[in-house]
Scaffold this motif. Sequence first.
Motif, mmCIF file in Angstrom:
data_model
loop_
_atom_site.group_PDB
_atom_site.id
_atom_site.type_symbol
_atom_site.label_atom_id
_atom_site.label_comp_id
_atom_site.label_asym_id
_atom_site.label_seq_id
_atom_site.Cartn_x
_atom_site.Cartn_y
_atom_site.Cartn_z
ATOM 1 N N UNK A 130 3.615 2.720 2.772
ATOM 2 C CA UNK A 130 4.359 3.951 2.533
ATOM 3 C C UNK A 130 3.453 5.145 2.808
ATOM 4 N N UNK A 131 3.751 5.870 3.874
ATOM 5 C CA UNK A 131 3.009 7.081 4.250
ATOM 6 C C UNK A 131 3.921 8.304 4.236
ATOM 7 N N UNK A 132 4.993 8.235 3.480
ATOM 8 C CA UNK A 132 5.938 9.353 3.433
ATOM 9 C C UNK A 132 5.243 10.666 3.082
ATOM 10 N N UNK B 260 0.838 -1.204 0.000
ATOM 11 C CA UNK B 260 0.000 0.000 0.000
ATOM 12 C C UNK B 260 0.868 1.248 0.000
ATOM 13 N N UNK B 261 0.597 2.122 -0.965
ATOM 14 C CA UNK B 261 1.443 3.304 -1.157
ATOM 15 C C UNK B 261 0.598 4.575 -1.104
ATOM 16 N N UNK C 88 9.741 -6.010 10.832
ATOM 17 C CA UNK C 88 10.269 -4.904 10.028
ATOM 18 C C UNK C 88 11.653 -5.204 9.458
ATOM 19 N N UNK C 89 11.811 -4.892 8.172
ATOM 20 C CA UNK C 89 13.116 -5.001 7.511
ATOM 21 C C UNK C 89 13.546 -3.683 6.880
ATOM 22 N N UNK C 90 12.558 -2.835 6.543
ATOM 23 C CA UNK C 90 12.843 -1.507 5.992
ATOM 24 C C UNK C 90 12.077 -0.477 6.807
ATOM 25 N N UNK C 91 12.778 0.568 7.265
ATOM 26 C CA UNK C 91 12.149 1.561 8.135
ATOM 27 C C UNK C 91 12.677 2.944 7.789
ATOM 28 N N UNK C 92 11.760 3.853 7.443
ATOM 29 C CA UNK C 92 12.109 5.251 7.153
ATOM 30 C C UNK C 92 11.293 6.139 8.071
ATOM 31 N N UNK D 120 6.620 -5.462 6.844
ATOM 32 C CA UNK D 120 8.084 -5.594 6.749
ATOM 33 C C UNK D 120 8.728 -4.305 6.250
ATOM 34 N N UNK D 121 7.915 -3.445 5.623
ATOM 35 C CA UNK D 121 8.431 -2.193 5.053
ATOM 36 C C UNK D 121 7.514 -1.058 5.490
#
Length: 710
Positions: free
Chosen positions: A80-82, A52-53, A127-131, A103-104
């Motif tokens: 992705x909630x950037x 989901x982006x 989690x494997x990717x975290x921003x 995981x991301x």
Amino acid sequence: MAASTVNNFCLLSDDVLLKILGYLPTIDLCKCSNVNKRFFQLCHDRSLVKHSDFNSCYDLTDNILQTFLSSTTIHIESLNLNYSYWISGSLLESAISRCTNITNLQLLQCKVSVKRLCRLMSCLVKLETFAFSTEDIQEFHTELTQNSVAQKTLANIKKICVHFKHQLEFSKSISMHFLSQPSFFEYCEHIEELHILGHPSCTKGMPKYFLQPQINKKENLQHLKVLSINDAIDPVARMFFFGTLLEVCKLPLRFKTILQPVSNLEKLQHKLHFVKCVQQVDDLENLDLSRASVEVPNPLFRLERATQLRFLSLSDNNKLFSDSLRVIAECCPNMISINLNNCHNITTNGDESAVDVSGLQIMLLNLSKLQHINLAGIHFHELNSGGSLCEMLSINSAWKSVAFSPCCLKYNKSNTDNETPISGKRLSSQCDNANNFGKKRRIGIETQSVEVIPLNEATENGKSPPKLLIPSCPDVESFELIGADFRSGFNKYFGMHPKTFHYQACSSYRVRDEDILCIGQWKNLKYLQLSGLHGILKGHCLINIAKGCVNLKKLYIAYLGLSGHCSYMSSLCAALPHFQKLLDFRLEQPHVKLDQTFFRALGSCQNLERLCILSKNGSFDTEGVTVFIENVKSLIVLQLFTGSTLNSSRALQKALSIKYKTSRPALFVTIHPLFHNEMPQMSSNIPAKHLDDITILGSEVCRKPPGWQW
């Protein structure tokens, strides 16, 4: 959705509908789920919501997000909630913490405090990717020490992106504090990528402290392959990044990506562990040494071994010469993107009186995979082979992104009567003959011969340089034509400091309206910047571009024509209604009258999301602005920096912010006098996403590797 349309859709099977819905962005799935119960179930199917982006999705609201996440809790693996800076922090924590299969997770510039970040990490153990963004990296480490579950989560993370959003103090008596202490690296056992994002504008404010991380468990970083920092004049982010870099280099690492713009290599090259590490370039794919003043060839970075290099940025480097490009041409056969912006000496070999473009010619022929090139800021006046830079570029039909200066369009007659064009094979045996350059269709490095047209023939037959380039490169998506000595009032070197504006028109060649009418033939063009073009007076080219470039999404215009007044406003107003897909529009021009006629024309761009206007001694019509915002529902950024008074600017900004606070929560209005002394404090409040994308103007082509995420 009309009832008849819904009924027709109901005749389709679930598999067919899922295939159709798979082409929709996540926010549209949220809207379609309201049609009926069947659509609600389909739009929340695992195959659609698994990734989901909502990145920069300005239609998103708290209610929409809460409904979506509550229905897809167990299905979401990537979220992705950037840049969703308006979404409630409490909602983000409560809704995301239940999505335990993620995981991301990307939360750059979201309202998530340090405490909430740690609580989220303790819930998301996969989690494997975290921003994420943080206002206090020291506090983040302190919270981690008290949360053992979050520590275990961090131990499994492979990719981390940290955005520094520190609070600034503007007091004159504030002092600097330098700290050196452990950071979150103590818990990272499998990290492979580290990305640091700093603030894109330099202000007069001072952060509470500067932190250089201590890395006690260096073995935690032994898997690191990617290390990057954005091109930001942010001392806090830079100290953290380079402090980490110097520690990491003590390990025997082989990087795939090093992006370190504005690095002081003259000091770093005296650190033996740094030199030893960066010499391992065999696996390197992306390298950014912008503004580093590094020579090529160079014993520090052995490019002759970097045969896998795909992206190279050496912008703002005055130590690059024509021979440097020959080295790149011979050593980097897989290059896709190269940034030589403001590398003023690549047309010489150290002798200012002698022009030598043979290195550039060889590079353009040898690097058969090139698709993106930035040659902005460079003067091309007298080419020793005759012709123009456009003719050199036209040998490659695969260009996607191109940037250069107006004098690159100048046609030069050859000093040689008999031109002998070269073949398309590698030029190792012909490097010394710069006059043997001809126009050809490049097939590949191993091509032995191709049909060629002498360099000057096309121009002498009536095709000007730009008219020759455009049909040869039909798939260009990004194009910049920027005056070689142009620097915006809001620029990447000094941030939002209008007094740092610089513009000195090049007297070598004056680009006129008729010279760039042909840009309209680029049907796939999505981004266009025209800056520092003193020969564009009436702006008729804008109308032609608007009618032809039907897919244009970003248009940046700055200082066209004479700086004393704006003479192309009528043409701009006539062109704007044709930009039906325009999302971002930036205008920088002194003495602009932003009246109702202008805003009425701009209001025809119904998909417009962001507007930024800088105008010294300019003015705006309050009613025109108000009606414009009301009519353009998609607008989420309005920035007006003019000669209007502080009181009138603040009054309008406050009125608009209050009016749309509830109905359009993503809307961010900034109206301020251009040369007011409170500009630094004001600029620190603008979301960094908009500041970097549209407020600060610079050359965007090849600034990042192709497809770069952060």
